[in-house]
Write an enzyme that holds these catalytic residues in place. Structure first.
Site, PDB file in Angstrom:
ATOM      1  N   ASN A 158       0.847  -1.193   0.000  1.00 54.67           N
ATOM      2  CA  ASN A 158       0.000   0.000   0.000  1.00 54.67           C
ATOM      3  C   ASN A 158       0.884   1.245   0.000  1.00 54.67           C
ATOM      4  O   ASN A 158       1.833   1.342   0.768  1.00 54.67           O
ATOM      5  CB  ASN A 158      -0.890   0.026   1.243  1.00 54.67           C
ATOM      6  CG  ASN A 158      -1.567  -1.301   1.493  1.00 54.67           C
ATOM      7  OD1 ASN A 158      -2.248  -1.835   0.626  1.00 54.67           O
ATOM      8  ND2 ASN A 158      -1.371  -1.838   2.683  1.00 54.67           N
ATOM      9  N   GLU A 165       8.779  -4.610  -0.552  1.00 59.94           N
ATOM     10  CA  GLU A 165       7.631  -3.691  -0.514  1.00 59.94           C
ATOM     11  C   GLU A 165       8.061  -2.260  -0.834  1.00 59.94           C
ATOM     12  O   GLU A 165       7.318  -1.516  -1.485  1.00 59.94           O
ATOM     13  CB  GLU A 165       6.949  -3.752   0.853  1.00 59.94           C
ATOM     14  CG  GLU A 165       6.497  -5.145   1.276  1.00 59.94           C
ATOM     15  CD  GLU A 165       5.688  -5.873   0.213  1.00 59.94           C
ATOM     16  OE1 GLU A 165       4.879  -5.220  -0.475  1.00 59.94           O
ATOM     17  OE2 GLU A 165       5.857  -7.095   0.059  1.00 59.94           O
TER      18      GLU A 165
END
Length: 850
Positions: free
Chosen positions: A272, A303
């Site tokens: 995210n 990530e």
């Protein structure tokens, strides 16, 4: 009726019609324990006024819909879609609804910590689950800025994609409620929007980089505060920022960077934008070996790499999902080697991730790296070792093909050209062709759009003096996937010198077609070990010639470099899986060589391969003797390991898994009660569960004993581990209880279900497991539709009865595959289980003849 599915064609039609200006999402998290309020306002343009389309919303109770100020009948919400007709050139859609908290890790997950009854929420939206929380146009190429306004109980903290604001008391709610107004971040896709809220503990820091200052946060549950090793997490994060900003030539694009460790998480982590979520098992409460921390660093870097590749520039449709994940996978290892203490991370990649890719690529469900994801259902089954590890392996070879600097130059141009937009693989390919001057279309065709893994072997003749009179690399391919590819291949020659295997020379060549002559080796004396794929540049299975295999079996521990050792371990394991090396010989290799292995992943993973060789690949007539050899060999490794070392911890875990004799089980009981102690070995919470689970599997720990351990560890981890221990008990009652929890009930959290499923098919429990062959196949008929992707895929993969390998089982599964009405995705997992059984039977025949 489309339901929750969405096709690529539908998405393309909607994208050609709409231009989304903004989302405003108002979430009320104070309405109860089961539901929350969700009001969404979407401003969007329509290129064909008067046209129709639809918005997405799943599992909601819709109270009101307005389009351009006009009320729309709530009956327009049906089958997870809101029908929108008579669109204007500029539109405003407002949907007021109640949505449902999840307990399965999809949408907005709600968790109450049994340790202290505190409440924690987090979202998980990839692939298509933002629509479980707010009304969306759920596809990656309709990007927009998102403004979240969130009402929470007082005392909570929140994080989203934008910088966290100061909360305000709710105007008419007294001091019991807070409102958080997040400003809009940069445009992004729905699947990387996020919200985390609850009674989290948080710490903050500012990273001062070459381009700007970046506020950072770390979040965890209050019961894990003692395990939040913030200094180490900050160190890896800052190393990543400095490395990626320099390598990518583009400043971090999302303003702030929070990393949140959340419970009951289905994945390892999720990228995210500016609000990265991780499973909170990455905050260990017990001692872990170095491979744990190395892998955690790689996940953090993976990530972070997504912030550029996936978040800044996003795929147009899920066909390019592989590119997001493969790139982040390659980038995290590249960064680990060059920017952190884990300078041999590519060895760990070879020992762990690449073996995952090779296995996945040899299953009947193999697919091209660039899979044809024609709809969301196809996407959901293609998150696998091909998407991640094969893709990263192929990118590693591409880097070798075009050169690192050309590769990075191409990336920098790509980020500049497509910032905050969407792109396709062809766009990246053009950027790399421009920077490298190499034609890459044919490379992409053979590597990305075909399936299967090639095998490379040496084919040679020797002269009277023991030198090579001819030498070629022979390439083969499976009959079903016959593509022969181009490989950049290293070749290493190793000789025995003073008790060590020393590399005499190595060089790189390009291999193409069925046979590639290697003239450089003509006249060269045959080495003790000839190693194809030196440097691990190629994605291919390698075969060891007879002399080299004998050298590896007797002398692998004398190779000083960890990467060639990893290649030798991998080749031997692959030959065992392919029934070209006996299970007995592989176990002998592991017992003789693992004590000297220095790679953390090798020490942690290779005993697991040997355990599989013992219980699945050994001939039934040899198995009892081999089990005894493996158990006693592990005990010797354990008691002679350096006190307090990673080897000692790994061998203890492996010994617990292998234990079945009275002596070994008494050892485990002694480790638990302190009557058998090993210098340097801390029998902490997690290790206690490992030991107790092994006793339960062997009928030496009943439910009352498991309850006693749970009372010592009243945490969610303790509940999950106790569920697994109960499942391992070799009784009909234990299996029936576990089956009900994992396969029938819907109220068991996914992580608990996963622990049960992983424990169910324990080796040596044939009598109580036989009835579950038919139960499994009956469940597989309908489970995908009844339980959803996450629960069904976990259960169907891991509860398949592979330990009952027999021709009878193969025949029964074949009949089921022929007649079952099951979803194709469910059949995929059954076919994979069937392949494991067939492979085991072939390996058993090899072991019987050895």
């Amino acid at each position: 009726m489309p339901g929750t599915n969405l096709t690529r064609d539908e998405a393309a039609t909607r994208a050609s019609l709409l231009d989304v200006t903004s989302y405003a999402i108002d979430l009320d998290l104070t309405t109860g324990d089961t539901h929350f309020g969700s009001t969404t306002t979407i401003v969007f343009g329509c290129r064909e006024p008067g046209a129709s389309t639809f918005a997405d919303l799943v599992g909601a109770t819709v109270h009101e819909i307005t389009l351009n100020g006009e009320h729309v009948d709530v009956a327009a919400y049906a089958d997870s879609r809101i029908a929108l007709t008579g669109l204007a050139a500029e539109n405003t859609l407002v949907v007021k609804a109640d949505c449902t908290y999840s307990h399965t890790g999809e949408g907005l997950h709600r968790f109450v910590d049994p340790a202290d009854d505190r409440v924690y929420l987090y979202t998980q939206f990839e692939v298509p689950d933002a629509r479980r929380v707010y009304t969306t146009f759920e596809q990656p190429d309709l990007k927009a800025p998102y403004t979240f306004t969130v009402t929470t109980p007082a005392g909570w903290v929140t994080s989203s994609n934008a910088t966290t604001p100061e909360p305000e008391p709710l105007a008419d709610g007294g001091q019991d409620k807070l409102v958080w107004r997040f400003g809009p971040p940069k445009p992004m896709s729905t699947y990387i929007t996020a919200l985390v809220a609850g009674e989290y503990h948080s710490v903050t820091k500012t990273y001062r980089g070459a381009h700007s200052e970046i506020p950072m946060g770390l979040f965890c549950r209050q019961s894990l505060v003692a395990h939040l090793d913030a200094d180490e997490l900050w160190k890896i994060t800052e190393q990543g920022f400095a490395f990626f900003e320099e390598q990518f030539g583009y400043p971090y694009p999302f303003g702030k960077y929070d990393q949140l460790f959340v419970p009951e998480y289905n994945m390892g982590a999720m990228e995210n934008a500016g609000c990265v979520t991780f499973r909170d098992e990455y905050l260990p409460r017990s001692r872990q070996d170095r491979s744990f921390y190395e892998f955690r660093a790689e996940v953090i870097l993976h990530e972070m790499a997504h912030m550029w590749f996936g978040d800044l520039v996003t795929m147009k449709w899920w066909d390019d999902l592989w590119l997001n994940e493969s790139f982040a996978e390659w980038a995290c290892y590249h960064a680990a080697v060059n920017a952190t203490e884990f300078t041999e991370a590519w060895t760990g990649f070879t020992n762990a991730r690449k073996n995952w890719a090779y296995r996945q690529d040899q299953l009947p469900s193999t697919h091209p790296i660039a899979a044809d994801n024609h709809d969301l259902q196809a996407v959901e089954v293609n998150f696998d070792g091909i998407t991640y590890a094969k893709g990263a392996s192929v990118l590693k070879q591409l880097v070798a093909w075009v050169g690192l600097e050309s590769f990075l130059d191409g990336l920098r141009g790509y980020f500049q050209d497509f910032e905050f937009g969407n792109a396709e693989f062809k766009d990246l390919l053009m950027a790399l062709e421009k920077s490298s001057g190499r034609e890459l279309e044919s490379w992409a065709q053979e590597w990305l759009q075909t399936s299967g893994v090639n095998t490379l072997a040496a084919e040679f003749e020797l002269d009277a003096d023991g030198g090579y009179s001819s030498f070629a690399v022979k390439q083969t391919a499976p009959a079903d996937y016959p593509t022969l590819r181009r490989h950049r291949l290293g070749i290493g020659l190793y000789d025995k010198v003073d008790g060590r295997l020393v590399r005499r020379t190595s060089f790189e060549v390009d291999v193409e077609g069925e046979l590639t002559e290697i003239k450089e080796l003509l006249g060269t004396k045959q080495p003790d070990l000839l190693l194809l794929n030196e440097g691990d540049l190629a994605y291919a299975k390698i075969r060891l010639d007879e002399r080299s295999l004998d050298t590896v079996v007797t002398s692998i521990e004398t190779i000083d470099d960890s990467l060639p050792r990893a290649l030798c371990w991998g080749a031997a394991w692959d030959m065992t899986r392919d029934a070209e090396m006996s299970a007995t010989d592989f176990v002998t290799l592991v017992l003789s060589g693992i004590a000297s292995e220095t790679d953390a992943f090798g020490v942690a993973r290779i005993p697991g391969y040997a355990a599989q060789a013992v219980t699945q690949y050994s001939a039934p007539e040899h198995r009892a003797a081999l089990r005894a050899t493996w158990e006693s060999g592990l005990r010797e490794l354990l008691v002679t390991a350096e006190p307090g070392s990673d080897h000692q911890l790994s061998f203890t875990r492996a010994y617990a898994g292998a234990a079945h004799s009275d002596q070994a089980l008494s050892d485990l009981e002694g480790l638990l009660d302190g009557s058998f102690a090993l210098d340097g070995l801390a029998v902490d919470t997690d290790l206690r569960w490992t030991l107790l689970s092994a006793l339960a599997k062997n009928g030496r720990a009943d439910g009352a004993r498991i309850d006693e351990e749970l009372a010592r560890d009243n945490t969610i981890s303790g509940k999950e581990r106790s569920a697994a221990a109960r499942t391992l008990r070799p009784t009909a009652e234990a299996k029936a209880e576990a089956w009900e929890l994992a396969m029938v009930r819907d109220d068991v959290p996914n992580e608990t279900q996963r622990n049960i499923v992983l424990a169910f098919q324990a080796y040596g429990q044939d009598e109580v497991l036989e009835p579950y062959v038919e139960k499994y196949l009956t469940a597989a008929d309908t489970m995908w539709e009844e339980k959803g992707t996450q629960r069904a895929s976990t259960a169907l993969e891991y509860i398949f009865p592979k330990n009952l390998a027999s021709q009878q089982l193969l025949d029964r599964v074949d009949a089921w595959l022929e007649s079952s009405p099951a979803n194709p995705a469910a059949k995929r997992y059954v076919r994979e289980g069937r392949d494991d059984v067939a492979r085991a039977l072939r390996a058993q025949q090899k072991d019987a003849s050895a």
